[in-house]
Design a protein around this motif. Structure first.
Motif, PDB file in Angstrom:
ATOM      1  N   ILE A  50       0.851  -1.190   0.000  1.00 42.16           N
ATOM      2  CA  ILE A  50       0.000   0.000   0.000  1.00 42.16           C
ATOM      3  C   ILE A  50       0.882   1.233   0.000  1.00 42.16           C
ATOM      4  CG2 ILE A  50      -1.729   1.312   1.274  1.00 42.16           C
ATOM      5  CD1 ILE A  50      -2.671  -1.323   2.465  1.00 42.16           C
ATOM      6  N   ARG A  51       0.541   2.184  -0.845  1.00 45.08           N
ATOM      7  CA  ARG A  51       1.281   3.442  -0.897  1.00 45.08           C
ATOM      8  C   ARG A  51       0.317   4.613  -0.751  1.00 45.08           C
ATOM      9  NH1 ARG A  51       6.448   3.799  -2.739  1.00 45.08           N
ATOM     10  NH2 ARG A  51       7.496   1.833  -3.232  1.00 45.08           N
ATOM     11  N   ARG A  52       0.711   5.610   0.015  1.00 42.12           N
ATOM     12  CA  ARG A  52      -0.086   6.819   0.156  1.00 42.12           C
ATOM     13  C   ARG A  52       0.091   7.676  -1.100  1.00 42.12           C
ATOM     14  NH1 ARG A  52      -1.817   3.734   3.384  1.00 42.12           N
ATOM     15  NH2 ARG A  52      -0.976   3.515   5.486  1.00 42.12           N
ATOM     16  N   SER A  53      -1.000   8.341  -1.503  1.00 39.29           N
ATOM     17  CA  SER A  53      -0.934   9.128  -2.739  1.00 39.29           C
ATOM     18  C   SER A  53      -1.640  10.468  -2.575  1.00 39.29           C
ATOM     19  CB  SER A  53      -1.565   8.343  -3.888  1.00 39.29           C
ATOM     20  OG  SER A  53      -1.407   9.026  -5.105  1.00 39.29           O
ATOM     21  N   GLY A  54      -1.319  11.177  -1.495  1.00 37.19           N
ATOM     22  CA  GLY A  54      -1.829  12.536  -1.301  1.00 37.19           C
ATOM     23  C   GLY A  54      -3.342  12.617  -1.319  1.00 37.19           C
ATOM     24  N   ASP A  55      -3.875  13.556  -2.102  1.00 34.76           N
ATOM     25  CA  ASP A  55      -5.318  13.789  -2.149  1.00 34.76           C
ATOM     26  C   ASP A  55      -6.061  12.651  -2.829  1.00 34.76           C
ATOM     27  OD1 ASP A  55      -4.897  16.202  -0.899  1.00 34.76           O
ATOM     28  OD2 ASP A  55      -4.792  17.335  -2.790  1.00 34.76           O
TER      29      ASP A  55
END
Length: 529
Positions: free
Chosen positions: A433-438
Motif C-alpha cells: 500500500i502506498r499513500r498518494s496525497g489527495d
C-alpha cells in the motif's frame, strides 16, 4: 509428400502422429517446437490443449486435471488472465477482523493473522485461551466458495508460541513452549482443531535445555515435514529441528553455534534455505542438504563446511540484526481436494522475500523508536537460487559473491517502517500500500514471473501493467557500504483504492485477488476474480 505429412525436412511424419508426440513433451519443449517450422507452429496453435499448457506456463500455473475439457479450462484461464491484466476484480467487500467473541471488544490485544494458500487465518489470545477464525477467500472464475469457520483450541493456552497452516493438507501446526517439558509440536486438523487423522499418535517433543521463555520460534511445513527453529533471545543458542509429523520420526536435530541462523525455509524435503550471520556485518543465504547432515539417530551439527551453497549479501556499516524469509505457498503446494479447481499455482517457481533489518547508526537519537530502523527487502526467485546451486555441482561450501548473482538475479528496495514484518508475497507477486496525497491510497503490485515479464506482448486497452526497465538503486544511510544496484525484470501495476476513513495497514496478494486490512477499523477488505 502426402498432404497429411509434416513439411519439416527432418521429420516426415503424419500430422496426427506429430500431435501425439506433442502431447508427451513438456511445455518449454512445446514452445521450442513452435519455432521449428511453420507447420509445427500451426499444428500447436490450432489445438486448445497445447495453448492451454503454454498459457499456464506463462501465468505460473499448473493444470489440476479435473473432468472439464481443455477448451473449457482454456476459456476460464483466459478470463483469469484478463482479470489480472486489467485488475478487474469484484467490488471491494468488507468483513470484520473476526466473528469470534474474543474480538467483540474494542481491543485487538493478542491478535495475529496469517494468509496462506487462500485462507486468512486469525489467531486471538484472551484470558489464557486461544481461538482461531478462518476465512477461505472465494473465486468466481475458479469455482471456490467463500467459507468461514472458528476453532477453539483446548489442548493448550498461553504456552502457544507459533502456528502455521497448510490448507492443501487440512493441517494446522501449533508449537508450544512449556517450562517443564520443552517444545511440543501439535499436528491438528484445520477444520476441527482436533488431532489430524494422519498425525502420529505420540507427541513431537524437544527439550532445548534452557529457559523456554527466552526462545523465539519459527515454524514451516513441507509435505510430511515440520521444521522448527528455536532461537534463544539472550544468547546465540539455537536448535533447528525437522520431524515427519505422520510418523513422529525426527529427521534432523541440529544445535549449531556458528554461523548464527536467523531464519529458514524449505526448498524440498531435503534442501533447506537458511539466512545467517557470518559476522555481525555480513550475512549469507545458504542451502543445506538434510540428507548429508543426518548422522546416527538423526543428530547432526551444522558447521561451516556443511552447506552446499552460500550466496553473499552486501555488507553493512553497523551490522544486521534480522534476516527473515517469506514465501507462500510452499513449493509442494497443491489445491485442496475439496476444491475442484481447473488450475492452481504451479510448483515450478516461487518468489522469496528476504527482509533485512539493520542495526541503527550510533548517531541516532536515543528517543527514536524502532519505526526509524532501516529495512531492506530483497526479492529472489527460486530460479535464481537453483541456477547457482547448479553451478555448485557436487562441491561443498560453494560461495558466490554478490556481484556474481545479486545484481542481475534479484531486486532490492529500501524501507523505513516497523511494519516490515507484515509484508507478504504470494507465488511471484508482491503487494504494498502506498499513500498518494489527495487521491487516497494506491496499491503497488510487483509481478516477478519471468515468462510474463519477458514476453513481447503489446499493451492492450485496459492493461494496468508495465515492465520496469530501470535498475533499482538502494542507498540507505547507515546500512550498505556501497550503492546496491539490482535489475531483475519485473512488471508493475499501481491501481488506486477508494478513500477510507482510516488508513489501510495490511496488503496481501492472493491467487485470485487482493486482501487489504485496517488495524484501526478492525476490518478486512477483499476483491477477487
Amino acid at each position: 509428400m502426402d498432404s497429411e505429412q509434416s513439411d519439416a525436412p527432418d521429420c516426415p511424419l503424419p500430422n496426427w502422429l506429430m500431435l501425439i508426440i506433442f502431447d508427451h513433451i513438456d511445455t518449454p519443449s512445446l514452445l521450442s517446437c513452435k519455432q521449428v517450422c511453420r507447420l509445427f507452429n500451426e499444428l500447436i496453435s490450432a489445438e486448445a490443449r497445447f495453448i492451454y499448457k503454454i498459457e499456464l506456463l506463462a501465468e505460473g500455473l499448473q493444470d489440476c486435471s479435473n473432468s472439464s475439457l481443455p477448451v473449457d479450462r482454456l476459456a476460464l484461464l483466459r478470463k483469469y488472465q484478463a482479470g489480472w491484466k486489467t485488475l478487474s476484480f469484484t467490488q471491494l467487500q468488507s468483513t470484520p477482523y473476526s466473528s469470534h467473541p474474543f474480538l467483540s471488544g474494542p481491543s485487538t490485544e493478542g491478535y495475529r493473522w496469517w494468509f496462506n494458500g487462500g485462507v486468512l487465518f486469525q489467531a486471538v489470545f484472551r484470558e489464557n485461551a486461544l481461538a482461531f477464525s478462518c476465512i477461505q477467500m472465494p473465486s468466481t472464475i475458479r469455482g471456490i466458495p467463500e467459507k468461514r469457520w472458528d476453532l477453539d483450541i483446548t489442548c493448550l493456552t498461553s504456552t502457544a508460541q507459533d502456528w502455521v497452516h497448510d490448507p492443501s493438507q487440512g493441517l494446522l501446526v501449533l508449537v508450544e513452549l512449556v517450562p517443564t517439558r520443552g517444545c511440543i509440536v501439535h499436528a491438528l486438523d484445520l477444520t476441527t482443531g482436533h488431532r489430524h487423522p494422519l498425525a502420529c499418535s505420540q507427541q513431537l517433543v524437544h527439550d532445548p535445555l534452557g529457559q523456554t521463555v527466552r526462545y523465539s520460534v519459527s515454524t514451516h511445513i513441507f509435505g510430511h515435514r515440520i521444521g522448527v527453529l528455536l532461537r534463544d533471545k539472550s544468547s546465540r543458542r539455537l536448535d533447528l529441528l525437522i520431524w515427519d509429523w505422520t510418523t513422529g520420526a525426527r529427521e534432523l536435530v541440529s544445535k549449531p553455534e556458528y554461523p548464527v541462523i536467523l531464519d529458514f525455509a524449505f526448498i524440498t524435503e531435503d534442501l533447506l534455505l537458511l539466512t545467517n550471520l557470518v559476522t555481525q556485518r555480513t550475512a549469507q543465504i545458504q542451502v543445506i542438504s538434510c540428507a548429508k547432515l543426518k548422522k546416527a539417530f538423526g543428530y547432526a551439527q551444522l558447521k561451516g563446511m556443511d552447506f552446499l551453497l552460500g550466496l553473499q549479501i552486501p555488507p553493512s556499516f553497523h551490522g544486521i540484526s534480522e534476516f527473515f524469509i517469506r514465501m507462500d505457498p510452499d513449493l509442494n503446494w497443491n489445491a485442496p481436494h475439496s476444491n475442484t479447481v481447473p488450475f492452481c499455482i504451479a510448483q515450478a517457481d516461487r518468489l522469496f522475500m528476504f527482509t533485512l533489518r539493520f542495526i541503527p547508526s550510533q548517531t541516532r537519537d536515543e528517543d527514536e523508536d524502532d519505526e526509524k530502523d532501516d529495512f531492506s527487502l530483497l526479492f529472489v526467485p527460486l530460479s535464481t537460487i537453483l541456477k547457482q546451486l547448479k553451478r555448485a555441482g557436487s562441491q561443498n561450501q560453494f560461495k558466490v559473491p554478490w556481484s556474481e548473482w545479486g545484481p542481475s538475479g534479484t531486486r532490492m528496495r529500501g524501507l523505513y517502517s516497523n511494519k516490515a514484518w507484515e509484508r507478504t508475497v504470494y507465488g511471484m507477486k508482491y503487494l504494498e500500500i502506498r499513500r498518494s496525497g489527495d487521491f487516497g491510497e494506491e496499491i503497488e503490485i510487483l509481478d516477478f514471473n519471468q515468462y510474463t515479464a519477458n514476453r513481447d506482448i503489446p499493451a492492450s486497452e485496459g492493461d494496468m501493467w508495465h515492465v520496469l526497465e530501470k535498475e533499482s538503486l538502494v542507498v540507505l544511510p547507515g546500512t550498505v557500504k556501497d550503492e546496491v544496484i539490482t535489475s531483475l525484470p519485473v512488471r508493475k501495476a499501481t491501481p488506486y483504492l477508494p478513500l477510507h476513513r482510516r488508513p489501510l495497514t495490511h496488503a496481501v496478494a492472493g491467487e485470485d485477488g487482493i486482501l487489504l486490512g485496517s488495524y484501526y477499523e478492525k476490518m478486512w477488505y477483499y476483491m477477487y476474480l
